[in-house]
Design a protein around this motif. Structure first.
Motif, PDB file in Angstrom:
ATOM      1  N   MET A  25      47.736  75.785 123.480  1.00 30.62           N
ATOM      2  CA  MET A  25      48.557  76.339 124.535  1.00 30.62           C
ATOM      3  C   MET A  25      50.027  76.306 124.125  1.00 30.62           C
ATOM      4  O   MET A  25      50.761  77.241 124.394  1.00 30.62           O
ATOM      5  CB  MET A  25      48.329  75.565 125.832  1.00 30.62           C
ATOM      6  CG  MET A  25      48.986  76.229 127.002  1.00 30.62           C
ATOM      7  SD  MET A  25      48.737  75.473 128.623  1.00 30.62           S
ATOM      8  CE  MET A  25      47.055  74.996 128.647  1.00 30.62           C
ATOM      9  N   GLN A  26      50.404  75.230 123.468  1.00 24.09           N
ATOM     10  CA  GLN A  26      51.797  75.117 123.021  1.00 24.09           C
ATOM     11  C   GLN A  26      52.133  76.206 122.017  1.00 24.09           C
ATOM     12  O   GLN A  26      53.233  76.738 122.018  1.00 24.09           O
ATOM     13  CB  GLN A  26      52.026  73.733 122.429  1.00 24.09           C
ATOM     14  CG  GLN A  26      51.835  72.644 123.439  1.00 24.09           C
ATOM     15  CD  GLN A  26      53.064  71.808 123.634  1.00 24.09           C
ATOM     16  OE1 GLN A  26      54.054  71.984 122.967  1.00 24.09           O
ATOM     17  NE2 GLN A  26      52.984  70.890 124.565  1.00 24.09           N
ATOM     18  N   ALA A  27      51.184  76.544 121.149  1.00 21.70           N
ATOM     19  CA  ALA A  27      51.426  77.578 120.143  1.00 21.70           C
ATOM     20  C   ALA A  27      51.671  78.929 120.812  1.00 21.70           C
ATOM     21  O   ALA A  27      52.532  79.697 120.375  1.00 21.70           O
ATOM     22  CB  ALA A  27      50.247  77.666 119.176  1.00 21.70           C
ATOM     23  N   ILE A  28      50.944  79.225 121.869  1.00 24.55           N
ATOM     24  CA  ILE A  28      51.144  80.491 122.579  1.00 24.55           C
ATOM     25  C   ILE A  28      52.519  80.509 123.226  1.00 24.55           C
ATOM     26  O   ILE A  28      53.244  81.509 123.151  1.00 24.55           O
ATOM     27  CB  ILE A  28      50.020  80.731 123.607  1.00 24.55           C
ATOM     28  CG1 ILE A  28      48.706  81.028 122.872  1.00 24.55           C
ATOM     29  CG2 ILE A  28      50.375  81.873 124.555  1.00 24.55           C
ATOM     30  CD1 ILE A  28      47.497  81.134 123.766  1.00 24.55           C
ATOM     31  N   CYS A  29      52.918  79.404 123.833  1.00 26.73           N
ATOM     32  CA  CYS A  29      54.258  79.333 124.433  1.00 26.73           C
ATOM     33  C   CYS A  29      55.332  79.458 123.360  1.00 26.73           C
ATOM     34  O   CYS A  29      56.352  80.116 123.566  1.00 26.73           O
ATOM     35  CB  CYS A  29      54.420  78.041 125.229  1.00 26.73           C
ATOM     36  SG  CYS A  29      53.600  78.110 126.828  1.00 26.73           S
ATOM     37  N   PHE A  30      55.099  78.843 122.219  1.00 23.76           N
ATOM     38  CA  PHE A  30      56.053  78.952 121.121  1.00 23.76           C
ATOM     39  C   PHE A  30      56.182  80.417 120.684  1.00 23.76           C
ATOM     40  O   PHE A  30      57.281  80.914 120.458  1.00 23.76           O
ATOM     41  CB  PHE A  30      55.624  78.081 119.949  1.00 23.76           C
ATOM     42  CG  PHE A  30      56.537  78.193 118.778  1.00 23.76           C
ATOM     43  CD1 PHE A  30      57.760  77.554 118.774  1.00 23.76           C
ATOM     44  CD2 PHE A  30      56.189  78.966 117.691  1.00 23.76           C
ATOM     45  CE1 PHE A  30      58.622  77.683 117.704  1.00 23.76           C
ATOM     46  CE2 PHE A  30      57.038  79.100 116.612  1.00 23.76           C
ATOM     47  CZ  PHE A  30      58.261  78.460 116.615  1.00 23.76           C
ATOM     48  N   ALA A  31      55.067  81.105 120.583  1.00 23.20           N
ATOM     49  CA  ALA A  31      55.099  82.523 120.200  1.00 23.20           C
ATOM     50  C   ALA A  31      55.860  83.343 121.237  1.00 23.20           C
ATOM     51  O   ALA A  31      56.627  84.247 120.890  1.00 23.20           O
ATOM     52  CB  ALA A  31      53.676  83.053 120.033  1.00 23.20           C
ATOM     53  N   MET A  32      55.680  83.020 122.504  1.00 29.48           N
ATOM     54  CA  MET A  32      56.415  83.736 123.553  1.00 29.48           C
ATOM     55  C   MET A  32      57.909  83.466 123.444  1.00 29.48           C
ATOM     56  O   MET A  32      58.720  84.371 123.589  1.00 29.48           O
ATOM     57  CB  MET A  32      55.902  83.356 124.933  1.00 29.48           C
ATOM     58  CG  MET A  32      54.589  84.015 125.253  1.00 29.48           C
ATOM     59  SD  MET A  32      54.077  83.741 126.943  1.00 29.48           S
ATOM     60  CE  MET A  32      55.201  84.797 127.838  1.00 29.48           C
ATOM     61  N   GLU A  33      58.268  82.208 123.189  1.00 32.58           N
ATOM     62  CA  GLU A  33      59.689  81.880 123.035  1.00 32.58           C
ATOM     63  C   GLU A  33      60.303  82.670 121.879  1.00 32.58           C
ATOM     64  O   GLU A  33      61.441  83.103 121.955  1.00 32.58           O
ATOM     65  CB  GLU A  33      59.865  80.389 122.781  1.00 32.58           C
ATOM     66  CG  GLU A  33      59.649  79.539 124.003  1.00 32.58           C
ATOM     67  CD  GLU A  33      59.701  78.051 123.698  1.00 32.58           C
ATOM     68  OE1 GLU A  33      59.651  77.668 122.509  1.00 32.58           O
ATOM     69  OE2 GLU A  33      59.785  77.273 124.656  1.00 32.58           O
ATOM     70  N   ALA A  34      59.521  82.841 120.827  1.00 34.49           N
ATOM     71  CA  ALA A  34      60.017  83.550 119.651  1.00 34.49           C
ATOM     72  C   ALA A  34      60.187  85.042 119.916  1.00 34.49           C
ATOM     73  O   ALA A  34      60.995  85.691 119.261  1.00 34.49           O
ATOM     74  CB  ALA A  34      59.073  83.330 118.473  1.00 34.49           C
ATOM     75  N   THR A  35      59.451  85.593 120.868  1.00 42.99           N
ATOM     76  CA  THR A  35      59.500  87.034 121.102  1.00 42.99           C
ATOM     77  C   THR A  35      60.211  87.427 122.388  1.00 42.99           C
ATOM     78  O   THR A  35      60.464  88.611 122.600  1.00 42.99           O
ATOM     79  CB  THR A  35      58.081  87.630 121.141  1.00 42.99           C
ATOM     80  OG1 THR A  35      57.350  87.023 122.209  1.00 42.99           O
ATOM     81  CG2 THR A  35      57.358  87.422 119.827  1.00 42.99           C
ATOM     82  N   ILE A  36      60.570  86.467 123.205  1.00 46.24           N
ATOM     83  CA  ILE A  36      61.134  86.802 124.521  1.00 46.24           C
ATOM     84  C   ILE A  36      62.458  87.557 124.405  1.00 46.24           C
ATOM     85  O   ILE A  36      62.803  88.345 125.265  1.00 46.24           O
ATOM     86  CB  ILE A  36      61.268  85.541 125.407  1.00 46.24           C
ATOM     87  CG1 ILE A  36      61.376  85.956 126.871  1.00 46.24           C
ATOM     88  CG2 ILE A  36      62.431  84.669 124.965  1.00 46.24           C
ATOM     89  CD1 ILE A  36      61.127  84.844 127.846  1.00 46.24           C
ATOM     90  N   GLN A  37      63.193  87.349 123.326  1.00 46.08           N
ATOM     91  CA  GLN A  37      64.466  88.036 123.143  1.00 46.08           C
ATOM     92  C   GLN A  37      64.305  89.443 122.560  1.00 46.08           C
ATOM     93  O   GLN A  37      65.258  90.204 122.529  1.00 46.08           O
ATOM     94  CB  GLN A  37      65.382  87.204 122.237  1.00 46.08           C
ATOM     95  CG  GLN A  37      65.701  85.828 122.781  1.00 46.08           C
ATOM     96  CD  GLN A  37      66.322  85.854 124.167  1.00 46.08           C
ATOM     97  OE1 GLN A  37      67.088  86.751 124.499  1.00 46.08           O
ATOM     98  NE2 GLN A  37      65.976  84.884 124.999  1.00 46.08           N
ATOM     99  N   CYS A  38      63.120  89.764 122.078  1.00 44.13           N
ATOM    100  CA  CYS A  38      62.871  91.097 121.515  1.00 44.13           C
ATOM    101  C   CYS A  38      62.783  92.121 122.638  1.00 44.13           C
ATOM    102  O   CYS A  38      62.535  91.781 123.781  1.00 44.13           O
ATOM    103  CB  CYS A  38      61.568  91.107 120.720  1.00 44.13           C
ATOM    104  SG  CYS A  38      61.578  89.983 119.332  1.00 44.13           S
ATOM    105  N   ASN A  39      62.958  93.372 122.281  1.00 43.79           N
ATOM    106  CA  ASN A  39      62.908  94.436 123.286  1.00 43.79           C
ATOM    107  C   ASN A  39      61.560  95.136 123.335  1.00 43.79           C
ATOM    108  O   ASN A  39      61.451  96.217 123.867  1.00 43.79           O
ATOM    109  CB  ASN A  39      64.014  95.460 123.013  1.00 43.79           C
ATOM    110  CG  ASN A  39      65.374  94.860 123.269  1.00 43.79           C
ATOM    111  OD1 ASN A  39      65.553  94.078 124.188  1.00 43.79           O
ATOM    112  ND2 ASN A  39      66.337  95.221 122.441  1.00 43.79           N
ATOM    113  N   ASN A  40      60.557  94.525 122.758  1.00 46.31           N
ATOM    114  CA  ASN A  40      59.237  95.141 122.694  1.00 46.31           C
ATOM    115  C   ASN A  40      58.228  94.357 123.516  1.00 46.31           C
ATOM    116  O   ASN A  40      58.406  93.177 123.771  1.00 46.31           O
ATOM    117  CB  ASN A  40      58.735  95.182 121.244  1.00 46.31           C
ATOM    118  CG  ASN A  40      59.680  95.950 120.351  1.00 46.31           C
ATOM    119  OD1 ASN A  40      60.225  96.968 120.748  1.00 46.31           O
ATOM    120  ND2 ASN A  40      59.871  95.462 119.144  1.00 46.31           N
TER     121      ASN A  40
END
Length: 105
Positions: A1-16
């Motif tokens: 679950m932490q890995a999924i949240c980490f992936a979201m944190e990494a992409t939340i600033q993207c515009n896609n």
């Protein structure tokens, strides 16, 4: 679950919009099931998903079979195993730092 949240944190600033792949059906189900057991990580996921939705971006969780020779999944397992043997930092790391660390493997 932490890995999924980490992936979201990494992409939340993207515009896609984003698709996150995971080999854990249980985690995907827990994150997407309303009223399932609450945890700080699940709440963090839901908050980030709400931010992305507000920005007009979609987030999708996609299950993939684990240990089936998929390069990205095998590489993620290898890094996770190495990381679990390390002393874990107390403070969160920036995306740039994590990206640098992962690229060294």
């Amino acid at each position: 679950m932490q890995a999924i949240c980490f992936a979201m944190e990494a992409t939340i600033q993207c515009n896609n919009s984003t698709v996150i792949f995971s080999d854990s059906q249980a985690v995907i189900k827990k994150l997407l099931t309303p009223g399932a057991a609450k945890s700080p990580t699940k709440e963090k996921f839901r908050n980030m998903a709400a931010i992305m939705k507000k920005r007009g971006r979609a987030i999708a969780l996609q299950w993939i079979s684990g240990h089936a020779g998929r390069d990205g999944n095998e590489q993620a397992d290898k890094v996770a195993n190495l990381g679990s043997a390390e002393i874990q930092p107390v403070l969160p790391l920036s995306y740039r730092t994590v990206k640098s660390l992962l690229s060294s493997y």
